[in-house]
Design a protein around this motif. Sequence first.
Motif, PDB file in Angstrom:
ATOM      1  N   SER A 229       0.852  -1.190   0.000  1.00 42.48           N
ATOM      2  CA  SER A 229       0.000   0.000   0.000  1.00 42.48           C
ATOM      3  C   SER A 229       0.889   1.241   0.000  1.00 42.48           C
ATOM      4  N   LEU A 230       0.664   2.124  -0.961  1.00 41.04           N
ATOM      5  CA  LEU A 230       1.406   3.379  -1.067  1.00 41.04           C
ATOM      6  C   LEU A 230       0.491   4.512  -0.613  1.00 41.04           C
ATOM      7  N   ILE A 231       0.930   5.284   0.368  1.00 44.14           N
ATOM      8  CA  ILE A 231       0.096   6.307   0.988  1.00 44.14           C
ATOM      9  C   ILE A 231       0.444   7.678   0.401  1.00 44.14           C
ATOM     10  N   GLN A 232      -0.527   8.319  -0.225  1.00 48.49           N
ATOM     11  CA  GLN A 232      -0.348   9.655  -0.803  1.00 48.49           C
ATOM     12  C   GLN A 232      -1.134  10.653   0.048  1.00 48.49           C
ATOM     13  N   GLY A 233      -0.403  11.377   0.909  1.00 49.32           N
ATOM     14  CA  GLY A 233      -1.063  12.242   1.884  1.00 49.32           C
ATOM     15  C   GLY A 233      -1.599  13.534   1.325  1.00 49.32           C
ATOM     16  N   ASN A 234      -1.012  14.011   0.200  1.00 46.76           N
ATOM     17  CA  ASN A 234      -1.458  15.245  -0.452  1.00 46.76           C
ATOM     18  C   ASN A 234      -1.389  16.449   0.491  1.00 46.76           C
ATOM     19  N   ILE A 235      -0.230  16.637   1.098  1.00 45.95           N
ATOM     20  CA  ILE A 235      -0.012  17.776   1.990  1.00 45.95           C
ATOM     21  C   ILE A 235       0.485  18.953   1.160  1.00 45.95           C
ATOM     22  N   PRO A 236      -0.190  20.093   1.159  1.00 41.45           N
ATOM     23  CA  PRO A 236       0.264  21.251   0.380  1.00 41.45           C
ATOM     24  C   PRO A 236       1.668  21.680   0.804  1.00 41.45           C
ATOM     25  N   GLN A 237       2.481  22.067  -0.175  1.00 38.27           N
ATOM     26  CA  GLN A 237       3.870  22.409   0.130  1.00 38.27           C
ATOM     27  C   GLN A 237       3.982  23.606   1.059  1.00 38.27           C
ATOM     28  N   ASP A 238       3.067  24.554   0.953  1.00 36.59           N
ATOM     29  CA  ASP A 238       3.161  25.744   1.808  1.00 36.59           C
ATOM     30  C   ASP A 238       2.771  25.444   3.261  1.00 36.59           C
ATOM     31  N   LEU A 239       2.199  24.246   3.500  1.00 36.13           N
ATOM     32  CA  LEU A 239       1.850  23.857   4.868  1.00 36.13           C
ATOM     33  C   LEU A 239       2.773  22.771   5.415  1.00 36.13           C
ATOM     34  N   LYS A 240       3.453  22.083   4.532  1.00 34.59           N
ATOM     35  CA  LYS A 240       4.168  20.865   4.905  1.00 34.59           C
ATOM     36  C   LYS A 240       5.160  21.057   6.044  1.00 34.59           C
ATOM     37  N   TRP A 241       5.906  22.156   6.022  1.00 36.99           N
ATOM     38  CA  TRP A 241       6.951  22.335   7.016  1.00 36.99           C
ATOM     39  C   TRP A 241       6.564  23.322   8.121  1.00 36.99           C
ATOM     40  N   ILE A 459       3.769   1.501 -16.562  1.00 42.61           N
ATOM     41  CA  ILE A 459       2.982   1.866 -15.384  1.00 42.61           C
ATOM     42  C   ILE A 459       1.830   0.881 -15.252  1.00 42.61           C
ATOM     43  N   VAL A 460       1.832   0.129 -14.165  1.00 40.57           N
ATOM     44  CA  VAL A 460       0.787  -0.872 -13.927  1.00 40.57           C
ATOM     45  C   VAL A 460      -0.412  -0.232 -13.245  1.00 40.57           C
ATOM     46  N   LYS A 461      -0.135   0.614 -12.267  1.00 37.42           N
ATOM     47  CA  LYS A 461      -1.183   1.351 -11.553  1.00 37.42           C
ATOM     48  C   LYS A 461      -0.646   2.716 -11.185  1.00 37.42           C
ATOM     49  N   GLN A 462      -1.526   3.706 -11.132  1.00 38.53           N
ATOM     50  CA  GLN A 462      -1.097   5.011 -10.648  1.00 38.53           C
ATOM     51  C   GLN A 462      -2.252   5.708  -9.951  1.00 38.53           C
ATOM     52  N   ALA A 463      -1.920   6.537  -8.975  1.00 42.14           N
ATOM     53  CA  ALA A 463      -2.921   7.281  -8.214  1.00 42.14           C
ATOM     54  C   ALA A 463      -3.214   8.604  -8.918  1.00 42.14           C
ATOM     55  N   PRO A 464      -4.402   9.148  -8.713  1.00 45.93           N
ATOM     56  CA  PRO A 464      -4.684  10.481  -9.261  1.00 45.93           C
ATOM     57  C   PRO A 464      -3.807  11.519  -8.586  1.00 45.93           C
ATOM     58  N   GLN A 465      -3.430  12.527  -9.346  1.00 47.16           N
ATOM     59  CA  GLN A 465      -2.544  13.563  -8.827  1.00 47.16           C
ATOM     60  C   GLN A 465      -3.321  14.548  -7.970  1.00 47.16           C
ATOM     61  N   ASP A 466      -2.648  15.085  -6.947  1.00 43.49           N
ATOM     62  CA  ASP A 466      -3.193  16.133  -6.074  1.00 43.49           C
ATOM     63  C   ASP A 466      -4.460  15.698  -5.357  1.00 43.49           C
ATOM     64  N   LYS A 467      -4.498  14.420  -4.970  1.00 43.05           N
ATOM     65  CA  LYS A 467      -5.612  13.903  -4.179  1.00 43.05           C
ATOM     66  C   LYS A 467      -5.066  12.997  -3.082  1.00 43.05           C
ATOM     67  N   THR A 468      -5.745  13.015  -1.926  1.00 40.41           N
ATOM     68  CA  THR A 468      -5.405  12.067  -0.874  1.00 40.41           C
ATOM     69  C   THR A 468      -5.827  10.681  -1.346  1.00 40.41           C
ATOM     70  N   PHE A 469      -4.879   9.724  -1.318  1.00 36.98           N
ATOM     71  CA  PHE A 469      -5.166   8.441  -1.967  1.00 36.98           C
ATOM     72  C   PHE A 469      -4.277   7.339  -1.388  1.00 36.98           C
ATOM     73  N   VAL A 470      -4.818   6.120  -1.393  1.00 37.08           N
ATOM     74  CA  VAL A 470      -4.049   4.927  -1.055  1.00 37.08           C
ATOM     75  C   VAL A 470      -4.042   4.025  -2.280  1.00 37.08           C
ATOM     76  N   LEU A 471      -2.856   3.742  -2.805  1.00 40.91           N
ATOM     77  CA  LEU A 471      -2.719   2.905  -4.001  1.00 40.91           C
ATOM     78  C   LEU A 471      -2.226   1.529  -3.572  1.00 40.91           C
ATOM     79  N   ARG A 472      -3.022   0.517  -3.867  1.00 37.40           N
ATOM     80  CA  ARG A 472      -2.683  -0.851  -3.489  1.00 37.40           C
ATOM     81  C   ARG A 472      -2.277  -1.652  -4.716  1.00 37.40           C
ATOM     82  N   GLY A 473      -1.324  -2.545  -4.515  1.00 34.21           N
ATOM     83  CA  GLY A 473      -0.879  -3.390  -5.611  1.00 34.21           C
ATOM     84  C   GLY A 473       0.045  -4.486  -5.133  1.00 34.21           C
TER      85      GLY A 473
END
Length: 519
Positions: A229-241, A459-473
């Motif tokens: 499982s790949l976790i895509q948190g989608n944290i905005p760069q201006d908030l990340k740090w 590319i076998v699977k990919q998550a949508p960009q700029d969205k909070t998402f969990v990609l399983r494979g």
Amino acid sequence: MSQIFIAKSSKNNSTAKLPLWLGSLIALLAGSAFIFALAPYYIWIVALISPAVLYACLQHRSAPQALLIGWCYGFGLWFVGAFWLYTSIHEYGDTSAFVSVLLIAIMASIMALFSALQAWVYRRFFPETPLTFAPLWVFFEWAKTWVFTGFPWLFVGYAFTERFLDQYAPLFGVFGISFIAVTIACGLVEIIRRKWFWAVPIVVLLAGAWAASFVVFVQPKAEKPLQVSLIQGNIPQDLKWLTSYQNRTLDIYHDLSAPEWGRDLVVWPESSIPMPQTAIEPFLQDINRQALAKHSAWVTGIPYFDEAGSIKAQKPLFYNALMASGEQASGLYQKQRLVPFGEYVPLAGLLKWVLPSLQNDASAGGFTAGQLGQKPLSVKGHNLGSVICYEVAYPNLTRLNAEHSDFMVTVSNDAWFTGTAGPWQHLQMVQMRAKENGRWFIRATNTGVTAFIDAQGHIVKQAPQDKTFVLRGDLPAYTGQTLYNRLGNAPVLIFCLLLLLLSLRYRPRQIDVSFKSRR
């Protein structure tokens, strides 16, 4: 042989030469158009047209004229091709639009010197032929991987990551594909000039790509693939740090991962934990307990503080790192190639007035480069080779990290370049590295593009960009070594060097080095 290496000049050729200003303008446009050959546009034919136009513009030019034409080509290539830097400099570097564009123009002017010098050397020392132009092209692409730490971007070979010439990747890597593509492009120019014999090497090179598709270097192991499982948190760069957003960031990754424990491996992206391990030991222990309870391994990006090393060095040492824990998982990988202005600021004292906000960004100026020869992470009895973000653009570094690995992980934070071509160009490089080394890649990112990439670079699977998402494979382990993984860039570089040395035997007795055309 002499027909191949000697370009015969004539009065017609000399008088038909374009004015220098027009040749320079055409070269500028050809370099600017190259971006359309790469992701996300994928118009591969442009990767042939662009160098072919430069090759044609340099014919019967003096060396100083070639220097100018080459610089114009390089400026267009880098100003347009790397304009995605504008987002990070302007939006996250707290820099005005004018200064941001100016900085990109300065960068493009400096990087254009590669193309300028390439063109000058070509016309100063070698005969006009694809078999001197293409080897020089490869040498100068290779130079971009190490001169001043390197900026290995915008290579011709990437345009063929999944098409036509890609079967050469396991044999000779991206530089081999660049050589073949540029040779074909220039050969077509020679055919237009009615030098029909150039059809023969072009057909041979295309047939070679077809034949290479039948060569098998690697194969999957008998073990069952890991459930990942790949976790895509989608944290905005201006908030990340921001300190005020750190707990929210941890909550996002904690909550997204909760349903995933029980799978073999859960991966968080680059710097998904925005604090060093010494600052959040209770949180790390809690996540590790959850992973162990469900028999999962866990890999996360984290700023790693080396306490012992800091005492020895008498300064704080922070590394952009990947850390493995959980069940049957261990190891630490520290990033070896840091991003200028992203992870450290060159000449920081002199540039405070240009990039004021980056001076206070923990992600921009506080990292130390990791050592060479680091061991792979250990996950569920497998070796997991690692590359972090920008490192995947370095073919040889990735090759070395892929040695003795069963599969590869790359993590990234491309939020710096949201809405630009940058993240897609970056993903395309990962595809090439997978094909070069014959290994599956899992790519976990903060905002995208998170993906599973097979050993053939698809590319076998990919998550949508700029969205909070969990990609399983599923992630299969592979065994065996490609020719490129075994030998690296040496075969291509040696072959190109031999071509250039051979060409010196057949070069014209005099090569024009003045602004005056030789008749």
